[in-house]
Design an enzyme around this catalytic site. Structure first.
Site, PDB file in Angstrom:
ATOM      1  N   ILE A 678       0.818  -1.219   0.000  1.00 42.45           N
ATOM      2  CA  ILE A 678       0.000   0.000   0.000  1.00 42.45           C
ATOM      3  C   ILE A 678       0.849   1.266   0.000  1.00 42.45           C
ATOM      4  O   ILE A 678       0.312   2.378   0.033  1.00 42.45           O
ATOM      5  CB  ILE A 678      -0.939   0.025   1.225  1.00 42.45           C
ATOM      6  CG1 ILE A 678      -0.131  -0.071   2.524  1.00 42.45           C
ATOM      7  CG2 ILE A 678      -1.978  -1.072   1.145  1.00 42.45           C
ATOM      8  CD1 ILE A 678      -0.970   0.092   3.772  1.00 42.45           C
ATOM      9  N   GLY A 681       8.496   3.838   0.207  1.00 42.47           N
ATOM     10  CA  GLY A 681       9.314   5.018   0.470  1.00 42.47           C
ATOM     11  C   GLY A 681      10.776   4.721   0.258  1.00 42.47           C
ATOM     12  O   GLY A 681      11.154   3.681  -0.299  1.00 42.47           O
ATOM     13  N   GLY A 682      11.606   5.646   0.705  1.00 41.10           N
ATOM     14  CA  GLY A 682      13.036   5.494   0.493  1.00 41.10           C
ATOM     15  C   GLY A 682      13.632   4.345   1.262  1.00 41.10           C
ATOM     16  O   GLY A 682      14.710   3.858   0.920  1.00 41.10           O
ATOM     17  N   GLY A 684      11.779   1.436   2.232  1.00 47.30           N
ATOM     18  CA  GLY A 684      11.104   0.157   2.106  1.00 47.30           C
ATOM     19  C   GLY A 684       9.642   0.293   1.741  1.00 47.30           C
ATOM     20  O   GLY A 684       9.159   1.375   1.410  1.00 47.30           O
ATOM     21  N   LYS A 700       5.809  -2.917   7.801  1.00 46.44           N
ATOM     22  CA  LYS A 700       6.818  -2.154   7.076  1.00 46.44           C
ATOM     23  C   LYS A 700       8.035  -3.046   6.863  1.00 46.44           C
ATOM     24  O   LYS A 700       8.617  -3.571   7.819  1.00 46.44           O
ATOM     25  CB  LYS A 700       7.217  -0.906   7.851  1.00 46.44           C
ATOM     26  CG  LYS A 700       8.231  -0.048   7.091  1.00 46.44           C
ATOM     27  CD  LYS A 700       8.409   1.292   7.769  1.00 46.44           C
ATOM     28  CE  LYS A 700       9.313   2.179   6.918  1.00 46.44           C
ATOM     29  NZ  LYS A 700       9.475   3.505   7.517  1.00 46.44           N
ATOM     30  N   ASP A 802      12.914  12.777  11.032  1.00 48.26           N
ATOM     31  CA  ASP A 802      12.377  12.679   9.669  1.00 48.26           C
ATOM     32  C   ASP A 802      10.893  13.026   9.645  1.00 48.26           C
ATOM     33  O   ASP A 802      10.052  12.220   9.235  1.00 48.26           O
ATOM     34  CB  ASP A 802      12.604  11.263   9.128  1.00 48.26           C
ATOM     35  CG  ASP A 802      12.466  11.207   7.605  1.00 48.26           C
ATOM     36  OD1 ASP A 802      12.533  12.275   6.960  1.00 48.26           O
ATOM     37  OD2 ASP A 802      12.285  10.107   7.076  1.00 48.26           O
TER      38      ASP A 802
END
Length: 979
Positions: A678, A681-682, A684, A700, A802
């Site tokens: 779904i 990102g950088g 995973g 994740k 982040d």
């Protein structure tokens, strides 16, 4: 003879013409040139000189009387300068007072003027109004300083002086007595000291005198009795001493407001106070007054507020107070009053607040108090009251707070209290109440604090499922029996109960597992009961909470109580007096010797869990985790060095209430098939796993295919990620269920949020249809609370590193959850993702370009970017570049950029209170992206201001606000951070 007569007439005419000759000698042109010179030394938040004074120009000299803030006489010379609330910075050093003899009104209020008030002000001989009040909305660091010039006494026609909210020092000049026309004098909120000059009593036309919040001392001069026209007298918050003499009071018959609180006045209150029949506000609290409260106060028929608290009054409460039918607030607490509460107080039908606490009052609570239908707060605590609680108190429909603690009350708690539907706080502790807790109290849906402790209550804890806002519940030191009811936790489990005290009763049975539902619980005391069951169960429940104090002592808990390893950090005093407990120090509990593998793993998971109890932070936590893996090495000799060895670390489901295994998760996503992905990102991919039980979780999967991406040293970073998310509990932070390593990959199991990321919602259809201004403000507030919690409530503080719109997830009601803690730290500097090692491009603080050190101010910067992005509907890249290129504390490159043009154009502009909220968010966000880290606010400051109940007024109409204007709104509040 005729010649002499003509000569006399000419001389008389010349005498009367002298002022006119003097006036006409000062031309409007000279005044205009002088004002321009003064203006050139001023500045404002938007320009220097102030743009609002653009009409003050050499090219416009002939139109002086049409200039902004200028009013002229019939002779075209200046009579008024009205610069109120123009946000002007500057001084009076360049103002030529001698050129403005006809000036009648000089108003600089609500600006940022500083420096001394020049003695040349005495040249303004025709001045009637002098207003240098420095009470500007965002101004805390500027103001006039130094003494009040003695020359002010030369301005004999002055009627109105306001020098409040400055930094003036010294004394009131005796020359003030020359101002016989003076009607209003306000010197409050300065640093003036010494005593009041007796000459002030010569200003007999004074109606308003305010000297509040200074350092005045000494006694009040008798000459003040001459001020017979006073309507308002404010002398509060100073260092005055001595008595209020009858001769002073008897002459102030026109007074409406008398504020003498927060001083050191002493002596008695004379009966002459009853002569002040116009009085509406009387504040005498926090002094050293003694003696009895005079009966003559009953003559003050207009009185609305009476503050006599925090003194040394003795004797009884006067029956005559019952005649004050206009009274809304009566404060007699913290004195030495005796006797009974007068029945006559029941006649005060307008009363909203009645405080009689901390006295020595006796007798019963009058039934007549039930007639006070407007009453909102009733405090009778800390007295010696006896008898039963009157049923009539249940007839107070507006009551919000009822304090009857620390008396000698008897009988049962009236069922009628259950009718107080507005009640928020109920304190009945430290009495002799008997009987059962009324079921009707469960109707108090707004109740936040309930304290029934230290009584003789019996029976079971009743169903109080209606108290959804309850924060504090204390039932300790009673005779309550049966078990701790499960519904107690079901009723308040989702609403934030943070204090629960059930100690010193006769409760039995086990500690309910539903205790874990109290996710905000901070204090839990169940000591001195008859609770049973194994101690491990009790500990396990505590480990699911961020609890700071608990006590299970003196019960019947059983089982082994480990005292070795990490358990020696558990306070044993919390479990003393349980005779069924024994110390577990043998090899079975403390050493990894001949135990089987399965048992060892179970113990190691327990150690991991207990390490998050709140006693291990920083180095202690890392050391505990190191010991855990060292234990595991006694079973598996190999040392984990690279990603290919990660399979030796087994799946760990850390949340005890989770009823699934990692194997079920793998099956639910078909061994991580792409159709269940779904997001990506950088670091995973994220998968959605729908389990057979119906529960949905997010998985994740970190990119670790290359063994070089996860070196051995970053295994500890992985452990830190788990430690961080497992120990913290906050409604705006994502919840971690557990982790696993499988086939060289790391997997994190989170709660699943249906709406996904903030970025998805912001740039999708929801950005228009559902993300309205109110929702966006709510999201920014929630994110601020999360970061404030991490920075200021966690020990040691946690830096997220982040913060982006993609790392903020939204629940169904758009409540934000901050996610992705420290995943950048799992990658090595040599990997292909090295640019993301301390954050995401576009959100990283600029200082990271020249120092490789992440601080909490980096998070503040990232928060500011996200907040701007939420309100603008796009990434604020241009704004960030402008800030960097100017390298200043303001945003000069955006000086003329209107706020309404910057906000998300897909939405209608906000209005009214919503406009204020949006302006507040934008102004704080702009402060957060300031180039210098030291000039950024803390997240505590940000969260507090964003969550404030009252919003600051807009300095300009919404459509006229510029970005540069907003960037200055908090600059004075934040300038202290430079130090």
């Amino acid at each position: 003879m005729q010649l002499k007569t003509m000569t006399f007439h000419y001389m008389l005419l010349l005498l009367f013409a002298l002022p006119l000759i003097k006036t006409t000698s000062i031309s409007p042109r000279k005044q205009a040139e002088s004002l321009i010179k003064w203006k050139d030394g001023l500045s404002s938040s938007s320009s220097s000189p102030p743009s609002l004074l653009n009409s003050w120009s050499l090219t416009n000299l002939s139109s002086l009387c049409n200039w902004t803030a200028i009013v002229c006489t019939k002779t075209r010379t200046v009579s008024e300068i009205q610069l109120s609330r123009m946000e002007i910075n500057g001084t009076l050093a360049l103002f030529d007072f001698s050129l403005f003899p006809n000036l009648t009104h000089f108003n600089l209020s609500g600006n940022y003027f500083r420096g001394p008030i020049p003695s040349a002000i005495g040249n303004l001989s025709n001045l009637t109004t002098l207003d240098f009040n420095n009470n500007s909305l965002y101004n805390s660091y500027n103001g006039f300083s130094g003494p009040i010039p003695n020359s002010i006494g030369l301005i004999s026609g002055l009627q109105y002086i306001d020098l409040s909210n400055n930094f003036l020092e010294g004394k009131i000049p005796p020359s003030i007595g020359k101002l016989r026309e003076l009607q209003s004098l306000d010197l409050s909120y300065n640093s003036l000291n010494s005593s009041i000059p007796s000459e002030l009593g010569l200003c007999t036309n004074l109606t308003h005198l305010s000297l509040s919040s200074n350092k005045f001392n000494g006694e009040l001069p008798l000459s003040l009795s001459n001020l017979k026209n006073l309507v308002e007298l404010r002398l509060d918050a100073n260092l005055f001493i001595g008595q209020i003499l009858p001769s002073l009071v008897s002459n102030w018959t026109e007074l409406v407001s008398l504020y003498l609180q927060d001083n050191s006045f002493s002596g008695t209150i004379s009966a002459e106070i009853g002569l002040l029949t116009q009085l509406q506000y009387l504040r005498l609290y926090s002094n050293e007054f003694r003696g009895e409260i005079p009966q003559s106060l009953g003559n003050l028929s207009q009185l609305q507020v009476l503050f006599l608290d925090h003194n040394y009054f003795t004797g009884e409460i006067p029956q005559s107070l019952g005649k004050l039918t206009q009274l809304q607030g009566l404060y007699l607490d913290h004195n030495h009053l005796t006797g009974e509460i007068p029945q006559s107080l029941g006649k005060l039908t307008q009363l909203q607040r009645l405080y009689l606490s901390h006295n020595q009052l006796t007798g019963e609570i009058p039934q007549s108090l039930g007639k006070l239908t407007q009453l909102q707060r009733l405090n009778l605590s800390h007295n010696q009251l006896t008898g039963e609680i009157p049923q009539s108190l249940g007839k107070l429909p507006q009551l919000q707070q009822l304090y009857l603690s620390d008396n000698h009350l008897t009988g049962e708690i009236p069922q009628s209290l259950g009718k107080l539907t507005q009640l928020q706080q109920l304190y009945l502790s430290d009495n002799h109440l008997t009987g059962e807790i009324p079921q009707s109290l469960g109707n108090l849906s707004r109740l936040q604090r309930l304290d029934l402790s230290v009584n003789n209550l019996t029976g079971v804890i009743p169903r109080i499922s209606g108290m959804l806002d309850l924060k504090l519940l204390s039932l300790s030191n009673n005779n309550l029996t049966w078990v701790i009811p499960i519904f107690l936790f079901l009723a308040v489990g989702l609403t934030g109960l943070d204090y629960l005290n059930l100690s010193s009763n006769s409760l039995s049975g086990a500690i309910p597992s539903e205790l874990r539902m109290l996710t905000e619980l901070d204090v839990f005391n169940a000591s001195h009961n008859h609770l049973s069951g194994e101690i491990q169960s009790a500990l396990a429940e505590l480990l699911t909470l961020s609890i700071s104090m608990y006590d299970f002592s003196y019960n019947n808990l059983t089982g082994p109580f480990p005292t070795c390893g990490i358990f020696n950090k558990v306070p044993t005093s919390a479990f003393v007096g349980n005779h069924g407990l024994w110390s577990a120090e043998g090899p079975t509990e403390c050493k990894s010797s001949s135990t089987n593998s399965k048992s060892a793993k179970k113990n190691m998971v327990s150690v991991f869990l207990y390490s998050f109890l709140g006693f291990t932070v920083g180095a202690i936590s890392i050391a505990a985790l190191f010991l855990m893996f060292r234990k595991r090495s006694t079973i598996r000799p190999q040392v984990i060095k690279t990603s290919q060895n990660f399979e030796s670390v087994e799946a760990m489901i850390l949340q005890e209430e989770v009823k699934f295994t990692f194997a079920e998760v793998v099956k639910a996503v078909d061994d991580f098939h792409e159709k269940y992905c779904i997001g990506e990102g950088g670091f995973g991919k994220v998968y959605k796993a729908e389990l057979q039980s119906g529960q949905v979780v997010a998985v994740k999967r970190l990119n670790t295919d290359d063994s070089n991406d996860v070196p051995a040293i970053n295994l500890q970073s992985f452990q830190n990620e788990i430690r961080t998310l497992t120990t913290i509990r906050h409604r705006n932070i994502i919840r971690l269920y557990g982790f696993s390593t499988r086939r060289g990959c790391i997997f994190l199991l989170y709660e699943y949020l249906e709406r996904g990321s903030l970025g998805k919602a912001l740039y999708g259809v929801e950005g228009v249809t559902e993300l309205g201004w109110l929702t966006r403000v709510k999201i920014v507030q929630g994110l601020a609370r999360a970061l404030s919690y991490l920075h200021h409530d966690c020990s040691p503080p946690i830096v997220h590193r982040d913060v982006t719109v993609n790392n903020v997830l939204l629940e169904q009601e758009f409540e934000p959850r901050l996610s992705d803690f420290g995943t950048a730290r799992l990658l090595s500097i040599d990997s292909s993702n090295w640019t993301n090692i301390v954050g995401s491009l576009g959100y990283m603080a600029p200082e990271l370009a020249y120092i490789m050190q992440v601080t909490d101010k980096c998070d503040v910067y990232s928060f500011g970017v996200v907040a701007l992005e939420v309100m603008m509907g796009r990434h604020p890249g241009d704004m960030l570049e402008s800030q960097l290129s100017e390298s200043s504390t303001s945003m000069k490159g955006n000086a003329d950029l209107l706020l309404k043009d910057v906000l998300d154009q897909r939405l209608e502009p906000p209005a009214n209170e919503l406009a204020k909220a949006v302006v507040l968010v934008m102004s704080i966000a702009l402060a957060c992206i300031r180039t210098r880290p030291g000039l950024r606010p803390t997240m505590h400051f940000v969260s507090q201001n964003l969550s404030a109940q009252s919003l600051p007024c807009l300095p300009k109409p919404f459509g006229m606000l510029t970005i540069n204007k907003l960037s200055m709104l908090t600059i004075n509040k934040l300038s202290a951070l430079e130090n």
